[in-house]
Scaffold this active site. Structure first.
Site, PDB file in Angstrom:
ATOM      1  N   ASP A   1       0.828  -1.202   0.000  1.00 44.38           N
ATOM      2  CA  ASP A   1       0.000   0.000   0.000  1.00 44.38           C
ATOM      3  C   ASP A   1       0.865   1.256   0.000  1.00 44.38           C
ATOM      4  O   ASP A   1       0.476   2.282  -0.545  1.00 44.38           O
ATOM      5  CB  ASP A   1      -0.937  -0.006   1.208  1.00 44.38           C
TER       6      ASP A   1
ATOM      7  N   ASN B   1       1.599  -2.904   4.151  1.00 45.58           N
ATOM      8  CA  ASN B   1       0.607  -3.696   3.412  1.00 45.58           C
ATOM      9  C   ASN B   1      -0.381  -4.290   4.408  1.00 45.58           C
ATOM     10  O   ASN B   1      -0.233  -4.139   5.627  1.00 45.58           O
ATOM     11  CB  ASN B   1       1.303  -4.792   2.593  1.00 45.58           C
ATOM     12  N   LYS B   2      -1.380  -4.969   3.875  1.00 45.48           N
ATOM     13  CA  LYS B   2      -2.412  -5.571   4.710  1.00 45.48           C
ATOM     14  C   LYS B   2      -1.809  -6.327   5.883  1.00 45.48           C
ATOM     15  O   LYS B   2      -0.841  -7.079   5.724  1.00 45.48           O
ATOM     16  CB  LYS B   2      -3.246  -6.536   3.845  1.00 45.48           C
TER      17      LYS B   2
END
Length: 347
Positions: free
Chosen positions: A239, A249-250
């Site tokens: 991200d 990121n996630k």
């Protein structure tokens, strides 16, 4: 020729609304949320109607919608409304910088208009700028995918986490173009199950070999004792990437990256470019979502009724030492050297 997956075009534009495919219920139901203002587009982004990289397309369409709604207003009022909309859309989810960059690009074109430009010219400029950003984004994703595919051998088994959106779709297409075929292992991605519903679905839709696992299985699958067979690479989107090589990121990416590092499996993080406005990891806001979201899955409560508190950081931060390469539209960089992406801009 690979089929075009449904999620490749998940934002549509009508005269009075932005239609956004509701990824919270896809593929069990195909429903479109009609957002008729920038407030509603921002809410759709914040409420996870669209996720991952989808918000960039929704935000661009949202700005065009606002521009069209200003017909008849003064140019000053129209531009003020667009600036407010841009701020609202950018603030909807703070960790990924793609909406910020798309908004800045569209507003940059609008700011270059002559002072006597009418609202018709504002609408036309916003529409052309949004369309250009859509194609620019997809072209950069195609370039990124070509660099990424070159790093992975034909027949490799790839573990991925969460939903990589356009990056994943273009990665599959790029592999097909050079005659490579991969096997995929996708984590389910709690609590919204993006991996189970979006990643695994899209890979299957494109005719790929995909196996679904729970998030808690990632380390076991990466280990040499896995009954599934060896994993050749961990591949995720990012991200955001700070200029010092930290990958956002996630949540769950960090655990998989640490396990991959422990078992000497390369980890490749995909992003168009590191963020020049985030010199170090501390410059990035990690979104904290309502902890109550982890108490249920797909609208069904999965936690005990006695449990009333949850914790949900939407993203985690993977330090550079656990990342093999950061793959961008200009090539793959070692994390410690990712800032070199921008060297040509500074020359």
């Amino acid at each position: 020729m690979l089929p075009d997956p449904v999620l490749d075009r998940s934002v549509r534009f009508e005269d009075d609304a932005v239609l956004i495919l509701d990824r919270r219920v896809f593929p069990h139901r195909v429903e479109w949320v009609a957002a008729r203002s920038d407030v509603e587009v921002a809410a759709a982004i914040r409420d996870m109607v669209t996720q991952s990289l989808g918000p960039c397309f929704a935000a661009a369409a949202g700005l065009v919608l606002v521009a069209r709604q200003q017909v008849g207003a003064s140019p000053e009022s129209a531009l003020a409304a667009l600036r407010t909309a841009g701020q609202r859309l950018t603030a909807a989810r703070p960790t990924n910088n793609i909406v910020r960059d798309v908004v800045a690009a569209v507003m940059g074109e609008l700011s270059a208009l002559p002072t006597d430009a009418g609202t018709g010219e504002i609408v036309e400029t916003a529409s052309l700028a949004a369309a250009a950003q859509d194609e620019y984004y997809r072209a950069r994703s195609r370039a990124l995918a070509r660099h990424a595919v070159a790093l992975v051998d034909d027949g490799a088994r790839i573990l991925t986490h969460c939903w990589m959106d356009t990056y994943l779709i273009e990665f599959v297409r790029a592999a097909d173009q050079v005659g490579k075929r991969f096997r995929y292992v996708a984590t389910e991605t709690r609590p919204y199950l993006q991996g189970a519903r979006l990643t695994a679905h899209t890979l299957a839709e494109m005719g790929q070999d995909v196996t679904l696992i729970t998030d808690g299985m990632a380390a076991a699958v990466l280990s040499p004792f896995s009954a599934l067979g060896s994993i050749d690479a961990l591949v995720t989107a990012a991200d955001r990437v700070s200029m010092d090589g930290h990958v956002f990121n996630k949540v769950g990416t960090l655990g998989a990256a640490v396990a991959a590092h422990a078992f000497e499996v390369p980890y490749y993080a995909f992003i168009h470019a590191p963020d020049p406005q985030a010199l170090k990891a501390a410059d990035v806001v990690v979104e904290e979502r309502d902890g109550a979201e982890v108490l249920s899955t797909q609208g069904i409560r999965t936690a005990s009724p006695l449990v009333t508190r949850g914790h949900y950081p939407a993203f985690d931060v993977t330090p550079p030492r656990f990342v093999t390469r950061i793959v961008t539209d200009r090539g793959a960089f070692e994390p410690a050297r990712v800032a070199e992406y921008w060297d040509g801009e500074r020359a």
